[in-house]
Design an enzyme around this catalytic site. Structure first.
Site, PDB file in Angstrom:
ATOM      1  N   GLU A 170      15.396  51.252  71.843  1.00  0.00           N
ATOM      2  CA  GLU A 170      15.091  49.826  72.038  1.00  0.00           C
ATOM      3  C   GLU A 170      13.587  49.609  72.105  1.00  0.00           C
ATOM      4  O   GLU A 170      13.070  48.583  71.665  1.00  0.00           O
ATOM      5  CB  GLU A 170      15.807  49.310  73.297  1.00  0.00           C
TER       6      GLU A 170
ATOM      7  N   LYS B   2      18.378  49.748  82.050  1.00  0.00           N
ATOM      8  CA  LYS B   2      17.763  48.771  81.116  1.00  0.00           C
ATOM      9  C   LYS B   2      17.322  47.527  81.888  1.00  0.00           C
ATOM     10  O   LYS B   2      16.871  47.646  83.026  1.00  0.00           O
ATOM     11  CB  LYS B   2      18.724  48.445  79.968  1.00  0.00           C
TER      12      LYS B   2
ATOM     13  N   HIS C 231      12.835  55.400  74.012  1.00  0.00           N
ATOM     14  CA  HIS C 231      14.175  54.844  73.821  1.00  0.00           C
ATOM     15  C   HIS C 231      14.185  54.014  72.540  1.00  0.00           C
ATOM     16  O   HIS C 231      13.202  53.345  72.225  1.00  0.00           O
ATOM     17  CB  HIS C 231      14.587  53.989  75.028  1.00  0.00           C
TER      18      HIS C 231
ATOM     19  N   GLU D 283      20.304  60.018  71.040  1.00  0.00           N
ATOM     20  CA  GLU D 283      21.023  58.750  71.129  1.00  0.00           C
ATOM     21  C   GLU D 283      21.114  58.109  69.744  1.00  0.00           C
ATOM     22  O   GLU D 283      20.171  57.446  69.304  1.00  0.00           O
ATOM     23  CB  GLU D 283      20.291  57.796  72.074  1.00  0.00           C
TER      24      GLU D 283
ATOM     25  N   SER E 164      27.278  54.853  74.345  1.00  0.00           N
ATOM     26  CA  SER E 164      28.662  54.524  74.726  1.00  0.00           C
ATOM     27  C   SER E 164      29.392  55.693  75.379  1.00  0.00           C
ATOM     28  O   SER E 164      30.594  55.861  75.196  1.00  0.00           O
ATOM     29  CB  SER E 164      29.438  53.994  73.523  1.00  0.00           C
TER      30      SER E 164
ATOM     31  N   GLY F 160      25.464  50.922  73.133  1.00  0.00           N
ATOM     32  CA  GLY F 160      25.951  49.609  73.540  1.00  0.00           C
ATOM     33  C   GLY F 160      26.970  49.013  72.584  1.00  0.00           C
ATOM     34  O   GLY F 160      27.293  47.835  72.654  1.00  0.00           O
TER      35      GLY F 160
ATOM     36  N   ASN G  71      20.445  54.777  82.649  1.00  0.00           N
ATOM     37  CA  ASN G  71      19.397  53.873  82.192  1.00  0.00           C
ATOM     38  C   ASN G  71      19.900  52.446  82.409  1.00  0.00           C
ATOM     39  O   ASN G  71      20.746  51.965  81.669  1.00  0.00           O
ATOM     40  CB  ASN G  71      19.136  54.146  80.698  1.00  0.00           C
TER      41      ASN G  71
HETATM   42  P1  PGA Z   1      25.013  52.760  76.321  1.00  0.00           P
HETATM   43  O1  PGA Z   1      23.417  53.005  76.293  1.00  0.00           O
HETATM   44  O2  PGA Z   1      25.573  53.854  77.199  1.00  0.00           O
HETATM   45  O3  PGA Z   1      25.183  51.400  76.915  1.00  0.00           O
HETATM   46  O4  PGA Z   1      25.483  52.868  74.922  1.00  0.00           O
HETATM   47  C1  PGA Z   1      22.874  54.287  76.258  1.00  0.00           C
HETATM   48  C2  PGA Z   1      21.371  54.192  76.226  1.00  0.00           C
HETATM   49  O5  PGA Z   1      20.838  53.341  75.517  1.00  0.00           O
HETATM   50  O6  PGA Z   1      20.673  54.964  76.919  1.00  0.00           O
END
Ligand code: PGA
Length: 251
Positions: free
Chosen positions: A98, A11, A96, A168, A214, A174, A9
């Site tokens: 976010e 983003k 997601h 997640e 992460s 992140g 992803n």
């Molecule tokens: P990250 O994000 O690997 O940067 O923690 C994962 C995601 O949000 O899909």
């Protein structure tokens, strides 16, 4: 048969030329991957058509990060499912954290988007996961169960063939803080039980459930060794082809 997937992803990162370069590097390095691992990249909307070109003839699948909750019409700034399929998109990520957190994505909207995506022939990567407060209040099983049911219980066993679930934990996205393999495994098992309760054991066994948050080459092996973790949804580490492929070779 359960499928193993590593999905990147991206983003809101990379310019179009940078994204095309990254896609090409992934394609090149993916050649040595075993056939039972599917790779997916999910760049921003602007990148989809040129990245589709870069992926042509490869085993790497293309995903959007979101889609509109309407088929077409006066919805300024939105991108419809048939626009995605028209350039060769095979997947879309939906729900997601976010999007849930910053853009008011509700379970109701996710039901509509999932319906539209499946009807258009897109596969859906549906994200679920608790935030830190919910985890600390020991509500993670409840939250993830409810999120999964709220969307997926509106669909059929046949639809489940085109749905992938990504667990997640919001506190791990992140932040550099990964869920331990044991923490992730117990939630993945819980999600599989939620699927089994409605759709039966076979559908549950065949369901691909990804871990996200992460995930990187150094911890992927331990996570993927768990019996209910079938791959990853990767954010930060998907922006470097070597790291992304390093994760994909961790099964
Ligand atoms: P990250 O994000 O690997 O940067 O923690 C994962 C995601 O949000 O899909």
């Amino acid at each position: 048969m359960r499928k193993y997937i590593v999905a990147g992803n991206w983003k809101m990162n990379t310019t179009v030329p940078e994204g095309v370069e990254l896609a090409k590097a992934v394609v090149e390095k993916a050649k040595s991957l075993p056939a039972n691992v599917e790779l997916v990249v999910a760049p921003p909307f602007t990148h989809l058509a040129p990245v589709a070109e870069a992926l042509k003839g490869s085993k790497v699948a293309l995903s959007a990060q979101n889609c509109a909750d309407h088929e077409k019409g006066a919805y300024t700034g939105e991108v419809a499912v048939n626009m995605l399929t028209s350039i060769g998109c095979q997947y879309t990520i939906l729900g997601h954290s976010e999007r849930r957190q910053y853009y008011g994505e509700t379970d109701e909207k996710l039901v509509v988007k999932t319906q539209l995506a499946l009807a258009a022939g897109l596969k859906v990567i549906l994200c679920v996961g608790e935030n830190l407060e919910e985890r600390e209040a020991n509500k993670h099983f409840e939250v993830v169960t409810e999120q999964t049911k709220a969307v997926l219980y509106n669909f059929t066993a046949l639809d489940m063939k085109n749905i992938v679930i990504a667990y997640e934990p919001v506190w791990a996205i992140g932040t550099g803080k990964t869920a331990t393999a044991a923490q992730a495994q117990e939630i993945h098992a819980c999600i599989r039980n939620v699927i089994e309760a409605k759709f039966g054991a076979q559908v549950a066994q065949d369901m691909t459930i990804l871990y996200g948050g992460s995930c990187k080459p150094s911890n992927a092996k331990e996570l993927f060794a768990e019996k209910d973790i079938d791959g990853g949804l990767i954010g930060g580490a998907a922006l470097k082809a070597d790291d992304f492929i390093g994760i994909a070779t961790s099964f």
